[in-house]
Design a protein around this motif. Structure first.
Motif, PDB file in Angstrom:
ATOM      1  N   MET A   1       0.832  -1.202   0.000  1.00 26.73           N
ATOM      2  CA  MET A   1       0.000   0.000   0.000  1.00 26.73           C
ATOM      3  C   MET A   1       0.864   1.248   0.000  1.00 26.73           C
ATOM      4  O   MET A   1       1.940   1.275   0.579  1.00 26.73           O
ATOM      5  N   SER A   2       0.371   2.271  -0.650  1.00 22.31           N
ATOM      6  CA  SER A   2       1.079   3.550  -0.644  1.00 22.31           C
ATOM      7  C   SER A   2       0.808   4.293   0.664  1.00 22.31           C
ATOM      8  O   SER A   2      -0.093   3.936   1.435  1.00 22.31           O
ATOM      9  N   ILE A   3       1.586   5.329   0.903  1.00 27.15           N
ATOM     10  CA  ILE A   3       1.364   6.149   2.094  1.00 27.15           C
ATOM     11  C   ILE A   3      -0.043   6.744   2.066  1.00 27.15           C
ATOM     12  O   ILE A   3      -0.746   6.768   3.077  1.00 27.15           O
ATOM     13  N   ALA A   4      -0.481   7.210   0.905  1.00 26.21           N
ATOM     14  CA  ALA A   4      -1.827   7.776   0.785  1.00 26.21           C
ATOM     15  C   ALA A   4      -2.897   6.740   1.131  1.00 26.21           C
ATOM     16  O   ALA A   4      -3.889   7.048   1.817  1.00 26.21           O
TER      17      ALA A   4
ATOM     18  N   LYS B   1       9.511   9.667  11.944  1.00 30.39           N
ATOM     19  CA  LYS B   1      10.876   9.288  12.334  1.00 30.39           C
ATOM     20  C   LYS B   1      11.429   8.222  11.390  1.00 30.39           C
ATOM     21  O   LYS B   1      10.754   7.242  11.072  1.00 30.39           O
ATOM     22  N   MET B   2      12.660   8.451  10.928  1.00 32.52           N
ATOM     23  CA  MET B   2      13.385   7.500  10.074  1.00 32.52           C
ATOM     24  C   MET B   2      12.757   7.354   8.694  1.00 32.52           C
ATOM     25  O   MET B   2      13.024   6.389   7.981  1.00 32.52           O
ATOM     26  N   ASN B   3      11.924   8.312   8.307  1.00 31.12           N
ATOM     27  CA  ASN B   3      11.401   8.362   6.951  1.00 31.12           C
ATOM     28  C   ASN B   3      11.927   9.633   6.286  1.00 31.12           C
ATOM     29  O   ASN B   3      12.011  10.680   6.923  1.00 31.12           O
ATOM     30  N   ASP B   4      12.263   9.540   5.005  1.00 30.07           N
ATOM     31  CA  ASP B   4      12.941  10.653   4.358  1.00 30.07           C
ATOM     32  C   ASP B   4      11.975  11.756   3.945  1.00 30.07           C
ATOM     33  O   ASP B   4      10.756  11.656   4.121  1.00 30.07           O
ATOM     34  N   ALA B   5      12.538  12.815   3.385  1.00 32.54           N
ATOM     35  CA  ALA B   5      11.744  13.982   3.016  1.00 32.54           C
ATOM     36  C   ALA B   5      10.681  13.643   1.988  1.00 32.54           C
ATOM     37  O   ALA B   5       9.570  14.182   2.023  1.00 32.54           O
ATOM     38  N   SER B   6      10.976  12.748   1.073  1.00 29.64           N
ATOM     39  CA  SER B   6       9.992  12.395   0.050  1.00 29.64           C
ATOM     40  C   SER B   6       8.781  11.701   0.663  1.00 29.64           C
ATOM     41  O   SER B   6       7.644  11.922   0.229  1.00 29.64           O
ATOM     42  N   ALA B   7       9.012  10.871   1.687  1.00 37.08           N
ATOM     43  CA  ALA B   7       7.889  10.221   2.372  1.00 37.08           C
ATOM     44  C   ALA B   7       7.035  11.255   3.097  1.00 37.08           C
ATOM     45  O   ALA B   7       5.799  11.170   3.104  1.00 37.08           O
ATOM     46  N   CYS B   8       7.692  12.249   3.697  1.00 34.86           N
ATOM     47  CA  CYS B   8       6.945  13.325   4.360  1.00 34.86           C
ATOM     48  C   CYS B   8       6.103  14.093   3.349  1.00 34.86           C
ATOM     49  O   CYS B   8       4.928  14.394   3.605  1.00 34.86           O
ATOM     50  N   ARG B   9       6.692  14.412   2.199  1.00 35.65           N
ATOM     51  CA  ARG B   9       5.947  15.142   1.172  1.00 35.65           C
ATOM     52  C   ARG B   9       4.758  14.328   0.666  1.00 35.65           C
ATOM     53  O   ARG B   9       3.692  14.876   0.373  1.00 35.65           O
ATOM     54  N   GLU B  10       4.952  13.022   0.560  1.00 33.59           N
ATOM     55  CA  GLU B  10       3.851  12.163   0.124  1.00 33.59           C
ATOM     56  C   GLU B  10       2.705  12.189   1.132  1.00 33.59           C
ATOM     57  O   GLU B  10       1.531  12.243   0.758  1.00 33.59           O
TER      58      GLU B  10
ATOM     59  N   MET C   1      14.962  16.194  12.296  1.00 30.89           N
ATOM     60  CA  MET C   1      14.020  17.269  12.004  1.00 30.89           C
ATOM     61  C   MET C   1      14.714  18.426  11.296  1.00 30.89           C
ATOM     62  O   MET C   1      14.215  18.959  10.295  1.00 30.89           O
ATOM     63  N   THR C   2      15.893  18.818  11.800  1.00 34.51           N
ATOM     64  CA  THR C   2      16.640  19.928  11.219  1.00 34.51           C
ATOM     65  C   THR C   2      17.038  19.636   9.779  1.00 34.51           C
ATOM     66  O   THR C   2      16.926  20.496   8.893  1.00 34.51           O
ATOM     67  N   ALA C   3      17.488  18.412   9.537  1.00 32.85           N
ATOM     68  CA  ALA C   3      17.897  18.029   8.178  1.00 32.85           C
ATOM     69  C   ALA C   3      16.718  18.065   7.214  1.00 32.85           C
ATOM     70  O   ALA C   3      16.831  18.552   6.083  1.00 32.85           O
ATOM     71  N   LYS C   4      15.574  17.579   7.669  1.00 32.52           N
ATOM     72  CA  LYS C   4      14.407  17.551   6.777  1.00 32.52           C
ATOM     73  C   LYS C   4      13.783  18.935   6.614  1.00 32.52           C
ATOM     74  O   LYS C   4      13.197  19.224   5.564  1.00 32.52           O
ATOM     75  N   LEU C   5      13.911  19.791   7.599  1.00 31.60           N
ATOM     76  CA  LEU C   5      13.484  21.180   7.414  1.00 31.60           C
ATOM     77  C   LEU C   5      14.261  21.826   6.272  1.00 31.60           C
ATOM     78  O   LEU C   5      13.690  22.574   5.464  1.00 31.60           O
ATOM     79  N   ALA C   6      15.560  21.543   6.198  1.00 33.17           N
ATOM     80  CA  ALA C   6      16.390  22.107   5.136  1.00 33.17           C
ATOM     81  C   ALA C   6      15.972  21.599   3.761  1.00 33.17           C
ATOM     82  O   ALA C   6      16.251  22.247   2.739  1.00 33.17           O
ATOM     83  N   GLU C   7      15.293  20.453   3.731  1.00 28.51           N
ATOM     84  CA  GLU C   7      14.804  19.883   2.473  1.00 28.51           C
ATOM     85  C   GLU C   7      13.332  20.237   2.213  1.00 28.51           C
ATOM     86  O   GLU C   7      12.733  19.697   1.285  1.00 28.51           O
ATOM     87  N   ASN C   8      12.784  21.124   3.045  1.00 29.00           N
ATOM     88  CA  ASN C   8      11.378  21.537   2.897  1.00 29.00           C
ATOM     89  C   ASN C   8      10.422  20.347   2.972  1.00 29.00           C
ATOM     90  O   ASN C   8       9.389  20.323   2.292  1.00 29.00           O
ATOM     91  N   ALA C   9      10.753  19.384   3.818  1.00 24.80           N
ATOM     92  CA  ALA C   9       9.969  18.154   3.894  1.00 24.80           C
ATOM     93  C   ALA C   9       8.562  18.369   4.430  1.00 24.80           C
ATOM     94  O   ALA C   9       7.650  17.602   4.113  1.00 24.80           O
TER      95      ALA C   9
END
Length: 230
Positions: A1-4, A35-44, A61-69
């Motif tokens: 299943m997808s995240i959606a 946690k432990m999911n990348d920026a693309s997963a957050c965007r999804e 959190m800081t790293a993913k903020l820089a990626e606009n997650a």
């Protein structure tokens, strides 16, 4: 299943649990514990309409903020927050859910004061009174809330809790019921019945938490899949 698809399934489960309790599903805020999911997963997750995203680790959190997650959804900090990392979270997180000591309150007040902002928080209840876990013991909660009320740059929105990991379902239900009672007591005594957030329940027990009165659930694995720890 997808995240959606997983988000849709979790929302359906929340709606069913809410209806069982005579509540409206719209009362429940779904926080994706990313946690432990990348920026693309957050965007999804954001694209699928997640209500908020929650992070446990300041560095991640800081790293993913820089990626606009997190663009398009509120960011919550939901993990243990060390006092020396408060400045990295205050003003970045829309809500800090895990405030469980007077010392941490003071650090948040100081950091928010320097920024000239009002930081939204939840007081964390250590409902199992576990020595290795942070959070206010139930008997300390009112004094913690009174301290927070006296701080100019902090706004308490409610409570958060994590029952002991080894608790079985019946014990969990009792913990949830007790935290809801603490929430109602604190709300009535100190906040003029204005508190709105009772954050409890994760992937394994969020439906029970909704039935017990949670207004916010923090769901990771059921949305993002199993985490692979290294």
């Amino acid at each position: 299943m997808s995240i959606a698809q997983r988000i849709a399934q979790v929302r359906a489960n929340i709606a069913a649990a809410a209806r069982e309790a005579g509540r409206a599903p719209q009362e429940i805020t779904l926080v994706g514990a990313s946690k432990m999911n990348d920026a693309s997963a957050c965007r999804e997750a954001v694209a699928a309409g997640i209500d908020a995203l929650g992070e446990n680790r300041v560095q991640e959190m800081t790293a993913k903020l820089a990626e606009n997650a997190y663009d398009g959804a509120p960011l919550h900090f939901i993990g243990h927050l060390q006092r020396n990392k408060v400045r990295q979270v205050v003003g970045k997180a829309d809500l800090i859910q895990s405030v469980g000591s007077l010392e941490l309150l003071a650090e948040i007040e100081k950091a928010a004061g320097k920024l000239g902002i009002l930081q939204n928080i939840l007081l964390e209840v250590n409902i199992g009174e576990e020595a290795a876990k942070s959070g206010f013991a139930p008997a300390e909660l009112l004094s913690g809330a009174e301290a927070a009320l006296a701080m100019e740059h902090i706004r308490v929105l409610g409570l958060m809790t994590i029952p002991p990991a080894e608790a079985d379902r019946e014990e969990n239900l009792r913990y949830f019921d007790r935290v809801r009672a603490l929430f109602l007591d604190m709300d009535g005594k100190l906040f003029h019945n204005s508190l709105q957030v009772l954050s409890m329940g994760m992937s394994g027990d969020y439906q029970d938490a909704v039935r017990a009165g949670a207004t916010m659930v923090r769901v990771g694995t059921a949305i993002f899949g199993s985490r692979h720890y290294t």
